[in-house]
Write an enzyme that holds these catalytic residues in place. Sequence first.
Site, PDB file in Angstrom:
ATOM      1  N   ASP A 209     -30.880 -15.802  41.456  1.00 41.12           N
ATOM      2  CA  ASP A 209     -31.797 -16.707  41.746  1.00 41.12           C
ATOM      3  C   ASP A 209     -33.173 -16.103  42.299  1.00 41.12           C
ATOM      4  O   ASP A 209     -33.142 -14.643  42.373  1.00 41.12           O
ATOM      5  CB  ASP A 209     -31.510 -17.654  42.991  1.00 41.12           C
ATOM      6  CG  ASP A 209     -31.170 -16.987  44.295  1.00 41.12           C
ATOM      7  OD1 ASP A 209     -32.074 -16.443  44.866  1.00 41.12           O
ATOM      8  OD2 ASP A 209     -30.087 -16.393  44.279  1.00 41.12           O
ATOM      9  N   ASP A 211     -34.794 -16.230  45.227  1.00 43.66           N
ATOM     10  CA  ASP A 211     -34.935 -16.349  46.562  1.00 43.66           C
ATOM     11  C   ASP A 211     -35.798 -17.492  46.745  1.00 43.66           C
ATOM     12  O   ASP A 211     -36.076 -18.323  45.914  1.00 43.66           O
ATOM     13  CB  ASP A 211     -35.395 -15.230  47.317  1.00 43.66           C
ATOM     14  CG  ASP A 211     -34.863 -14.964  48.805  1.00 43.66           C
ATOM     15  OD1 ASP A 211     -33.746 -15.194  49.002  1.00 43.66           O
ATOM     16  OD2 ASP A 211     -35.848 -14.577  49.471  1.00 43.66           O
TER      17      ASP A 211
END
Length: 289
Positions: A209, A211
């Site tokens: 991802d 973040d």
Amino acid sequence: METRIGVIGGSGVYQIDGLDGAEWVEVDSPFGAPSDAILTGRLGGVEMAFLPRHGRGHVHSPSSVPYRANIDALKRLGVTDVISVSACGSFREEMAPGDFVIVDQFIDRTFAREKSFFGPGLVAHVSVAHPTCPRLGAACAEAARDAGVTVHEGGTYLAMEGPQFSSLAESRLYREVWGCDVIGMTNMPEAKLAREAELCYASVAMITDYDSWHPEHGSVDISDIIATLTGNADKARALVARLPELLGPERAPCPHGCDRALDFAVLTAPEARDPAMVEKLGAVAGRVL
């Protein structure tokens, strides 16, 4: 010296396939029980040992992982080279979910973990200026490319305590002010302990991802992370399958000195050393004690 590769599998990576003579073995450590039994066997003629960092079924949080017991147990099995595989978030647009980063630096923001094998009665200081092994990291990068993975060589890993993900303010701080590249919860104190145990250590960060800093992605979505983890786990197993051929069965001394990190590290005079500590550190530091 014979090569023995130790793989510490992070979130989503709970086993490796294709081992000849595969067997889960229990290893006793004076630092407590490791995260799980260790899967041993041979792959491509090279001895392998696999330890699921969070335990099968994912029973350990980042803070409860028994890092000292894990590294001590791998050392007791004769492991020479440790490859850490772990999920992480990215602070860089070009380091996208599904990519791998071969980490070479850390900023340690953990605070609830035992970070050294040494202590009162047996004091030692090792250098972690360069906390990963360039030779081993280069092999992991080549193995990743062979597996068809987009890989970035070099990056700074922010190790946070967790288990919660970052606030937006923290994410921006780590990215914009501190210049970090990825964020995770498990590579510290693991890398420091591997250095104390004179083990070559490489960190393969699998991006799941962006973040919370990314304006188009917002907060971390655990369902998206799990979906990406599944694909990353397959890539990680393909990477591991290439390592025996790249590293070979014969192990020369590390050209970067990882396997000699304790040469001048122990400061406590021999006559002042706590005998109980000396015994406890038999596997980790027996070479110099």
